[in-house]
Design a protein around this motif. Structure first.
Motif, PDB file in Angstrom:
ATOM      1  N   TYR A   1       0.843  -1.196   0.000  1.00  0.00           N
ATOM      2  CA  TYR A   1       0.000   0.000   0.000  1.00  0.00           C
ATOM      3  C   TYR A   1       0.882   1.252   0.000  1.00  0.00           C
ATOM      4  O   TYR A   1       2.097   1.179   0.245  1.00  0.00           O
ATOM      5  N   LYS A   2       0.267   2.384  -0.225  1.00  0.00           N
ATOM      6  CA  LYS A   2       0.980   3.662  -0.128  1.00  0.00           C
ATOM      7  C   LYS A   2      -0.018   4.766   0.215  1.00  0.00           C
ATOM      8  O   LYS A   2      -1.230   4.623   0.006  1.00  0.00           O
TER       9      LYS A   2
ATOM     10  N   ILE B   1      -1.797   8.179  -0.507  1.00  0.00           N
ATOM     11  CA  ILE B   1      -2.122   8.971  -1.694  1.00  0.00           C
ATOM     12  C   ILE B   1      -1.615  10.392  -1.488  1.00  0.00           C
ATOM     13  O   ILE B   1      -1.885  11.020  -0.450  1.00  0.00           O
TER      14      ILE B   1
ATOM     15  N   LYS C   1      -4.005  13.005  -0.491  1.00  0.00           N
ATOM     16  CA  LYS C   1      -4.793  12.749   0.712  1.00  0.00           C
ATOM     17  C   LYS C   1      -3.898  12.523   1.927  1.00  0.00           C
ATOM     18  O   LYS C   1      -4.198  11.711   2.802  1.00  0.00           O
TER      19      LYS C   1
ATOM     20  N   LYS D   1      -8.034  -7.466  -1.364  1.00  0.00           N
ATOM     21  CA  LYS D   1      -7.728  -6.175  -2.003  1.00  0.00           C
ATOM     22  C   LYS D   1      -8.988  -5.342  -2.220  1.00  0.00           C
ATOM     23  O   LYS D   1      -9.010  -4.124  -1.968  1.00  0.00           O
TER      24      LYS D   1
ATOM     25  N   ASN E   1      -9.489  -1.783  -0.423  1.00  0.00           N
ATOM     26  CA  ASN E   1      -9.606  -0.572  -1.253  1.00  0.00           C
ATOM     27  C   ASN E   1     -10.833   0.247  -0.864  1.00  0.00           C
ATOM     28  O   ASN E   1     -10.760   1.475  -0.736  1.00  0.00           O
ATOM     29  N   ASP E   2     -11.949  -0.459  -0.685  1.00  0.00           N
ATOM     30  CA  ASP E   2     -13.177   0.251  -0.318  1.00  0.00           C
ATOM     31  C   ASP E   2     -13.053   0.912   1.050  1.00  0.00           C
ATOM     32  O   ASP E   2     -13.591   2.010   1.274  1.00  0.00           O
TER      33      ASP E   2
ATOM     34  N   LEU F   1      -9.577   3.736   1.205  1.00  0.00           N
ATOM     35  CA  LEU F   1      -9.504   4.880   0.288  1.00  0.00           C
ATOM     36  C   LEU F   1      -9.931   6.169   0.984  1.00  0.00           C
ATOM     37  O   LEU F   1      -9.343   7.240   0.765  1.00  0.00           O
TER      38      LEU F   1
ATOM     39  N   PHE G   1      -5.330   5.985   1.862  1.00  0.00           N
ATOM     40  CA  PHE G   1      -4.394   4.908   1.530  1.00  0.00           C
ATOM     41  C   PHE G   1      -4.860   4.200   0.258  1.00  0.00           C
ATOM     42  O   PHE G   1      -6.049   3.900   0.104  1.00  0.00           O
ATOM     43  N   ASP G   2      -3.909   3.904  -0.613  1.00  0.00           N
ATOM     44  CA  ASP G   2      -4.193   3.170  -1.851  1.00  0.00           C
ATOM     45  C   ASP G   2      -3.580   1.777  -1.734  1.00  0.00           C
ATOM     46  O   ASP G   2      -2.365   1.637  -1.504  1.00  0.00           O
ATOM     47  N   ILE G   3      -4.412   0.736  -1.877  1.00  0.00           N
ATOM     48  CA  ILE G   3      -3.935  -0.652  -1.798  1.00  0.00           C
ATOM     49  C   ILE G   3      -3.426  -1.047  -3.191  1.00  0.00           C
ATOM     50  O   ILE G   3      -4.206  -1.180  -4.139  1.00  0.00           O
ATOM     51  N   ILE G   4      -2.140  -1.237  -3.317  1.00  0.00           N
ATOM     52  CA  ILE G   4      -1.534  -1.554  -4.613  1.00  0.00           C
ATOM     53  C   ILE G   4      -1.789  -3.020  -4.980  1.00  0.00           C
ATOM     54  O   ILE G   4      -2.275  -3.335  -6.063  1.00  0.00           O
TER      55      ILE G   4
END
Length: 306
Positions: free
Chosen positions: A88-89, A91, A94, A141, A145-146, A149, A153-156
């Motif tokens: 993850y990373k 955003i 955000k 994932k 993500n849901d 977000l 955080f963005d789940i790669i």
């Protein structure tokens, strides 16, 4: 006088130096003024108001990985440990949400991973867990993500990197695998043995066929040679019966000669005379004549009966 100003000069230098700070590459710094959010600073040399502004914290914008180990039970009541790696990373747009909305993002992500895995794996048998591990990763994932977000955080990617059943279950699986391989090996060995038997039988049948054909060809040539010999003898005034007797006697002595050439032979020759060949020929002719007479008599009897 200079000694009186020296402390103020030093204090001014300290304040001036503290006004500058450096933000590393792929990092975001959060600036607060009197405890209230002021701004977000990106990488490079940055300036803040001394004693008023402070760096409340820094967030890495790089891709990070969190490994979560979950123990759960499958549909066939087998306890299994799964290792799920979440990449993850934060955003970049955000950073505020990522810093202020969550105190412990690792614990939050771990909770969602536990929830999804313990909802999906109990629906599957142990073998299906190995086969459908990508489906489990995709479900994790999608759920993360849901949920994450909104927190910035963005789940790669999510990966199921390890599936570890109980040791007794692994031993049983290894025994099953070994038995299956032994069964396949036995089947292949049986097929090979059957093929060898079939091919050997085919070779023997072909050998017998060729041997019979050779014997038939040999007899045909012998008969043709005898026919030619009789014709030659007939041309010089010798009838067929005399010619046959002569040929039989000649073959009789040829046979004796070939037997005499065998030095290691244990064959014992009983007393015999040259007329033995002629007698044998006469007996054969007589038996053929008798057979013909019997055959003609049987045909006549059958016609008379009809």
């Amino acid at each position: 006088m200079n000694f009186v100003l020296l402390p103020f000069i030093i204090l001014g230098l300290v304040i001036l130096i503290s006004s500058f700070f450096i933000v590393k590459q792929q990092t975001a710094a959060i600036i607060e003024r009197f405890g209230r959010f002021q701004s977000i600073r990106q990488s490079g040399l940055q300036l803040k108001i001394p004693l008023v502004d402070k760096v409340a914290g820094k967030l890495s914008l790089k891709i990070q990985q969190l490994d979560v180990i979950i123990e759960t039970k499958t549909l066939d009541d087998v306890f299994v440990r799964l290792k799920v790696s979440v990449q993850y990373k934060v955003i970049k747009l955000k950073v505020y949400d990522a810093f202020y909305k969550l105190d412990y993002p690792h614990e939050q992500i771990t909770s969602y991973v536990f929830d999804v895995v313990r909802a999906e794996v109990p629906k599957m048998k142990l073998d299906d867990v190995f086969v459908k591990k990508d489906d489990i990763a995709l479900a994790v994932k999608a759920e993360l993500n849901d949920a994450m977000l909104d927190y910035g955080f963005d789940i790669i990617k999510t990966l199921v990197t390890d599936i570890d059943p109980d040791s007794q279950v692994k031993q049983a699986m290894n025994r099953i695998n070994a038995s299956e391989r032994e069964k396949i090996a036995a089947q292949f060995e049986g097929d090979a043995a059957r093929i060898l038997i079939v091919e050997k039988a085919k070779a023997e049948a072909e050998s017998k066929r060729l041997q019979g054909q050779g014997i038939a060809d040999q007899r045909r040539e012998i008969a043709r040679g005898l026919e030619e010999s009789v014709e030659v003898l007939n041309r010089v005034g010798i009838n067929s019966q005399e010619a046959s007797a002569l040929i039989v006697v000649t073959q009789h002595y040829d046979t004796l000669q070939s037997l005499g050439e065998e030095t290691n032979s244990n064959l014992i020759l009983l007393p015999n005379a040259p007329q033995a060949g002629s007698n044998m020929l006469n007996d054969m002719v007589a038996s053929f004549a008798a057979s013909n007479q019997i055959g003609e008599a049987m045909k006549a009897a059958k016609k008379k009966k009809e």
